[in-house]
Design a protein around this motif. Sequence first.
Motif, short mmCIF file in Angstrom:
data_model
loop_
_atom_site.label_atom_id
_atom_site.label_comp_id
_atom_site.label_asym_id
_atom_site.label_seq_id
_atom_site.Cartn_x
_atom_site.Cartn_y
_atom_site.Cartn_z
N PHE A 95 -14.10 55.79 12.42
CA PHE A 95 -14.06 54.84 11.31
C PHE A 95 -15.27 53.93 11.37
N VAL A 96 -15.60 53.37 10.20
CA VAL A 96 -16.68 52.40 10.10
C VAL A 96 -16.08 51.09 9.63
N MET A 97 -16.34 50.01 10.36
CA MET A 97 -15.83 48.70 9.98
C MET A 97 -16.65 48.12 8.83
N GLY A 98 -16.00 47.88 7.71
CA GLY A 98 -16.71 47.27 6.59
C GLY A 98 -17.07 45.83 6.87
N GLY A 99 -16.21 45.15 7.64
CA GLY A 99 -16.49 43.76 8.01
C GLY A 99 -16.60 42.86 6.80
N PHE A 146 -11.56 44.44 11.84
CA PHE A 146 -10.91 45.14 12.95
C PHE A 146 -9.88 46.11 12.37
N CYS A 147 -9.30 46.95 13.23
CA CYS A 147 -8.37 47.97 12.78
C CYS A 147 -6.99 47.37 12.56
N ASP A 148 -6.78 46.76 11.43
CA ASP A 148 -5.48 46.22 11.07
C ASP A 148 -4.71 47.31 10.30
N ALA A 149 -3.39 47.16 10.27
CA ALA A 149 -2.55 48.20 9.68
C ALA A 149 -2.80 48.38 8.18
#
Length: 318
Positions: free
Chosen positions: A14-18, A182-185
Amino acid sequence: MQPYAPNWTHVTEFVMGGFAGVHEARPLFFTLFLTMYLFTLVENLAIILVVASDHRLRRPMYFFLTHLSCLEIWYTSVTVPKMLAGFIGVGGGKNISYAGCLSQLFIFTFLGATECFLLAAMAYDRYVAICMPLRYAALVSWGTCIRLAAACWLLGLLTPVLPIYLMSQLTFCGPNVIDHFFCDASPLLALSCSDVTLKETTDFLVSLAVLLASSTVISVSYGNIVWTLLHIRSAAERRKAFSTCAAHLTVVSLFYGTLFFMYVRTKVAPSINFNKVVSVFYSIVTPMLNPLIYSLRNKEVKGALGRAFSLRSWKGQQ
């Protein structure tokens, strides 16, 4: 969501869009969040060291406070370093593997749930101290404190097991950009190609169970505290009794206010950008504020900090 097709490619990274809309202000945001993160680490480490080194603070309330400070350090460390790397693009800072993403979500959920239960244990401690002072030593012994703390960590560890298992059963076939830091649900569910109804329902029920169970203990404890305070005739004694739990009540209000908003819902959040702001508040701002709240509102902690710095200054002059 569309039905799964065998020829789709599974996402392995995955790529974090931030914070995608702040390109020009990235150095400013990096500096701000780095400062807040370092401040959080220093504050919470100071609380842990002061409680450990000052015999006057070796009491159940401060035993739980050290656990809270440990949680805050790990809680922010799960997400902030990766977010900071994303701002400056170091070492593929925005990229995270599928396994790494689920691991981050598991640890973050585990620590968040543990903090809920720990705040409930701290509320019980204040309830016994104010409402049943003569039985305090018997009801809140060191053995009881250790068992309560262990139960908080164990329940927190069990909380994300089913939600993460269900998340691992979903199919992700692209796109792979997570619109979050971050990887939130919720942003992960938005990327799934599978039917997420069961996962959403499970998340809602687990979140609701954790928040209701812990907040019920807190509410009942403080309800009894208020009832007891109302029957204390001396205004000075009422203020003194309430001052012992004012900091904890402030921390509870900040933490639970944002968590109830973020996680007790059944659908993917419609406003991801607003969710990012709320996530920053409970994952970065609140852990930074908690040590300040406890130190500024607690005379014993302020006194211990003063003695610690005075002793170091005295030794430095020798």
